[in-house]
Motif scaffolding. Sequence first.
Motif, PDB file in Angstrom:
ATOM      1  N   CYS A   1      -3.366   0.582  -5.373  1.00  0.00           N
ATOM      2  CA  CYS A   1      -3.399   1.968  -5.848  1.00  0.00           C
ATOM      3  C   CYS A   1      -4.727   2.636  -5.484  1.00  0.00           C
ATOM      4  O   CYS A   1      -4.750   3.798  -5.069  1.00  0.00           O
ATOM      5  CB  CYS A   1      -3.161   2.023  -7.349  1.00  0.00           C
ATOM      6  N   ASP A   2      -5.822   1.901  -5.633  1.00  0.00           N
ATOM      7  CA  ASP A   2      -7.138   2.434  -5.245  1.00  0.00           C
ATOM      8  C   ASP A   2      -7.174   2.724  -3.747  1.00  0.00           C
ATOM      9  O   ASP A   2      -7.703   3.755  -3.313  1.00  0.00           O
ATOM     10  CB  ASP A   2      -8.248   1.455  -5.614  1.00  0.00           C
ATOM     11  N   ASP A   3      -6.618   1.803  -2.959  1.00  0.00           N
ATOM     12  CA  ASP A   3      -6.572   2.004  -1.506  1.00  0.00           C
ATOM     13  C   ASP A   3      -5.748   3.233  -1.156  1.00  0.00           C
ATOM     14  O   ASP A   3      -6.123   4.010  -0.267  1.00  0.00           O
ATOM     15  CB  ASP A   3      -5.980   0.779  -0.808  1.00  0.00           C
ATOM     16  N   LEU A   4      -4.628   3.423  -1.853  1.00  0.00           N
ATOM     17  CA  LEU A   4      -3.793   4.601  -1.602  1.00  0.00           C
ATOM     18  C   LEU A   4      -4.555   5.882  -1.926  1.00  0.00           C
ATOM     19  O   LEU A   4      -4.528   6.833  -1.148  1.00  0.00           O
ATOM     20  CB  LEU A   4      -2.496   4.531  -2.414  1.00  0.00           C
TER      21      LEU A   4
ATOM     22  N   ALA B   1      -8.945  10.505   2.398  1.00  0.00           N
ATOM     23  CA  ALA B   1      -9.332  10.517   3.801  1.00  0.00           C
ATOM     24  C   ALA B   1      -8.381  11.397   4.616  1.00  0.00           C
ATOM     25  O   ALA B   1      -8.817  12.131   5.511  1.00  0.00           O
ATOM     26  CB  ALA B   1      -9.360   9.100   4.351  1.00  0.00           C
ATOM     27  N   LEU B   2      -7.094  11.332   4.287  1.00  0.00           N
ATOM     28  CA  LEU B   2      -6.118  12.174   4.976  1.00  0.00           C
ATOM     29  C   LEU B   2      -6.439  13.653   4.745  1.00  0.00           C
ATOM     30  O   LEU B   2      -6.442  14.447   5.689  1.00  0.00           O
ATOM     31  CB  LEU B   2      -4.700  11.850   4.490  1.00  0.00           C
ATOM     32  N   ALA B   3      -6.729  14.014   3.527  1.00  0.00           N
ATOM     33  CA  ALA B   3      -7.077  15.405   3.227  1.00  0.00           C
ATOM     34  C   ALA B   3      -8.357  15.820   3.954  1.00  0.00           C
ATOM     35  O   ALA B   3      -8.490  16.966   4.404  1.00  0.00           O
ATOM     36  CB  ALA B   3      -7.237  15.593   1.722  1.00  0.00           C
ATOM     37  N   ALA B   4      -9.282  14.886   4.099  1.00  0.00           N
ATOM     38  CA  ALA B   4     -10.560  15.186   4.754  1.00  0.00           C
ATOM     39  C   ALA B   4     -10.410  15.375   6.260  1.00  0.00           C
ATOM     40  O   ALA B   4     -11.317  15.933   6.898  1.00  0.00           O
ATOM     41  CB  ALA B   4     -11.563  14.076   4.461  1.00  0.00           C
ATOM     42  N   THR B   5      -9.300  14.942   6.844  1.00  0.00           N
ATOM     43  CA  THR B   5      -9.127  15.122   8.284  1.00  0.00           C
ATOM     44  C   THR B   5      -9.113  16.591   8.673  1.00  0.00           C
ATOM     45  O   THR B   5      -9.417  16.919   9.819  1.00  0.00           O
ATOM     46  CB  THR B   5      -7.838  14.444   8.807  1.00  0.00           C
ATOM     47  N   GLU B   6      -8.803  17.463   7.739  1.00  0.00           N
ATOM     48  CA  GLU B   6      -8.794  18.899   8.028  1.00  0.00           C
ATOM     49  C   GLU B   6     -10.188  19.411   8.386  1.00  0.00           C
ATOM     50  O   GLU B   6     -10.318  20.447   9.031  1.00  0.00           O
ATOM     51  CB  GLU B   6      -8.233  19.685   6.840  1.00  0.00           C
ATOM     52  N   ARG B   7     -11.211  18.684   7.984  1.00  0.00           N
ATOM     53  CA  ARG B   7     -12.591  19.107   8.264  1.00  0.00           C
ATOM     54  C   ARG B   7     -13.159  18.472   9.536  1.00  0.00           C
ATOM     55  O   ARG B   7     -14.289  18.728   9.898  1.00  0.00           O
ATOM     56  CB  ARG B   7     -13.482  18.763   7.069  1.00  0.00           C
ATOM     57  N   LEU B   8     -12.368  17.627  10.183  1.00  0.00           N
ATOM     58  CA  LEU B   8     -12.815  16.978  11.416  1.00  0.00           C
ATOM     59  C   LEU B   8     -12.730  17.950  12.591  1.00  0.00           C
ATOM     60  O   LEU B   8     -11.942  18.901  12.575  1.00  0.00           O
ATOM     61  CB  LEU B   8     -11.937  15.762  11.721  1.00  0.00           C
ATOM     62  N   PRO B   9     -13.519  17.675  13.627  1.00  0.00           N
ATOM     63  CA  PRO B   9     -13.383  18.486  14.848  1.00  0.00           C
ATOM     64  C   PRO B   9     -11.953  18.381  15.381  1.00  0.00           C
ATOM     65  O   PRO B   9     -11.296  17.344  15.243  1.00  0.00           O
ATOM     66  CB  PRO B   9     -14.378  17.837  15.822  1.00  0.00           C
TER      67      PRO B   9
ATOM     68  N   GLU C   1      -1.868   9.134   7.773  1.00  0.00           N
ATOM     69  CA  GLU C   1      -0.491   9.322   7.302  1.00  0.00           C
ATOM     70  C   GLU C   1       0.265   7.996   7.317  1.00  0.00           C
ATOM     71  O   GLU C   1       1.005   7.688   6.383  1.00  0.00           O
ATOM     72  CB  GLU C   1       0.238  10.355   8.172  1.00  0.00           C
ATOM     73  N   GLU C   2       0.061   7.212   8.368  1.00  0.00           N
ATOM     74  CA  GLU C   2       0.713   5.905   8.455  1.00  0.00           C
ATOM     75  C   GLU C   2       0.192   4.962   7.370  1.00  0.00           C
ATOM     76  O   GLU C   2       0.972   4.255   6.719  1.00  0.00           O
ATOM     77  CB  GLU C   2       0.474   5.296   9.832  1.00  0.00           C
ATOM     78  N   LEU C   3      -1.111   4.969   7.161  1.00  0.00           N
ATOM     79  CA  LEU C   3      -1.699   4.116   6.125  1.00  0.00           C
ATOM     80  C   LEU C   3      -1.183   4.509   4.741  1.00  0.00           C
ATOM     81  O   LEU C   3      -0.801   3.644   3.945  1.00  0.00           O
ATOM     82  CB  LEU C   3      -3.228   4.206   6.169  1.00  0.00           C
ATOM     83  N   VAL C   4      -1.136   5.801   4.460  1.00  0.00           N
ATOM     84  CA  VAL C   4      -0.622   6.283   3.176  1.00  0.00           C
ATOM     85  C   VAL C   4       0.828   5.848   2.990  1.00  0.00           C
ATOM     86  O   VAL C   4       1.208   5.351   1.927  1.00  0.00           O
ATOM     87  CB  VAL C   4      -0.781   7.822   3.057  1.00  0.00           C
ATOM     88  N   ALA C   5       1.640   6.010   4.008  1.00  0.00           N
ATOM     89  CA  ALA C   5       3.057   5.618   3.918  1.00  0.00           C
ATOM     90  C   ALA C   5       3.194   4.117   3.681  1.00  0.00           C
ATOM     91  O   ALA C   5       4.009   3.688   2.850  1.00  0.00           O
ATOM     92  CB  ALA C   5       3.794   6.033   5.186  1.00  0.00           C
ATOM     93  N   ASP C   6       2.402   3.319   4.394  1.00  0.00           N
ATOM     94  CA  ASP C   6       2.461   1.866   4.221  1.00  0.00           C
ATOM     95  C   ASP C   6       2.058   1.447   2.808  1.00  0.00           C
ATOM     96  O   ASP C   6       2.708   0.605   2.182  1.00  0.00           O
ATOM     97  CB  ASP C   6       1.565   1.156   5.234  1.00  0.00           C
ATOM     98  N   LEU C   7       0.986   2.038   2.294  1.00  0.00           N
ATOM     99  CA  LEU C   7       0.522   1.697   0.949  1.00  0.00           C
ATOM    100  C   LEU C   7       1.520   2.149  -0.114  1.00  0.00           C
ATOM    101  O   LEU C   7       1.778   1.432  -1.079  1.00  0.00           O
ATOM    102  CB  LEU C   7      -0.860   2.298   0.694  1.00  0.00           C
ATOM    103  N   ALA C   8       2.099   3.326   0.068  1.00  0.00           N
ATOM    104  CA  ALA C   8       3.103   3.814  -0.877  1.00  0.00           C
ATOM    105  C   ALA C   8       4.314   2.890  -0.891  1.00  0.00           C
ATOM    106  O   ALA C   8       4.874   2.585  -1.955  1.00  0.00           O
ATOM    107  CB  ALA C   8       3.509   5.243  -0.532  1.00  0.00           C
ATOM    108  N   GLU C   9       4.714   2.400   0.270  1.00  0.00           N
ATOM    109  CA  GLU C   9       5.838   1.467   0.354  1.00  0.00           C
ATOM    110  C   GLU C   9       5.490   0.150  -0.327  1.00  0.00           C
ATOM    111  O   GLU C   9       6.324  -0.448  -1.012  1.00  0.00           O
ATOM    112  CB  GLU C   9       6.240   1.228   1.812  1.00  0.00           C
TER     113      GLU C   9
END
Length: 88
Positions: A25-28, A34-42, A54-62
């Motif tokens: 749960c902490d990892d998720l 981190a996914l939300a923070a990608t909006e601030r990346l170049p 997105e893939e990591l989030v989906a894997d952890l949620a599963e």
Amino acid sequence: MRRFPTRGLETETLLARDENFRGICDDLAAAEEALAATERLPENLRAARRREYEELVADLAEEIARALERANVFQIPRIRRPDRGDAK
């Protein structure tokens, strides 16, 4: 709780007793941040990083969903007994 609102009891039970589940749960939560923070990346990095998270989030949620299914936690309804008063 937000991802599995109908599984509140199972989630709370596993959080209380299973360190591995808490870690997932902490990892998720960290992956979602981190996914939300990608909006601030170049722009040249944004799409690739977004896909990774997105893939990591989906894997952890599963993984959490599978843990909840294995938990087999259910609430036993409490039966109210009539007041016995002076019964002997």
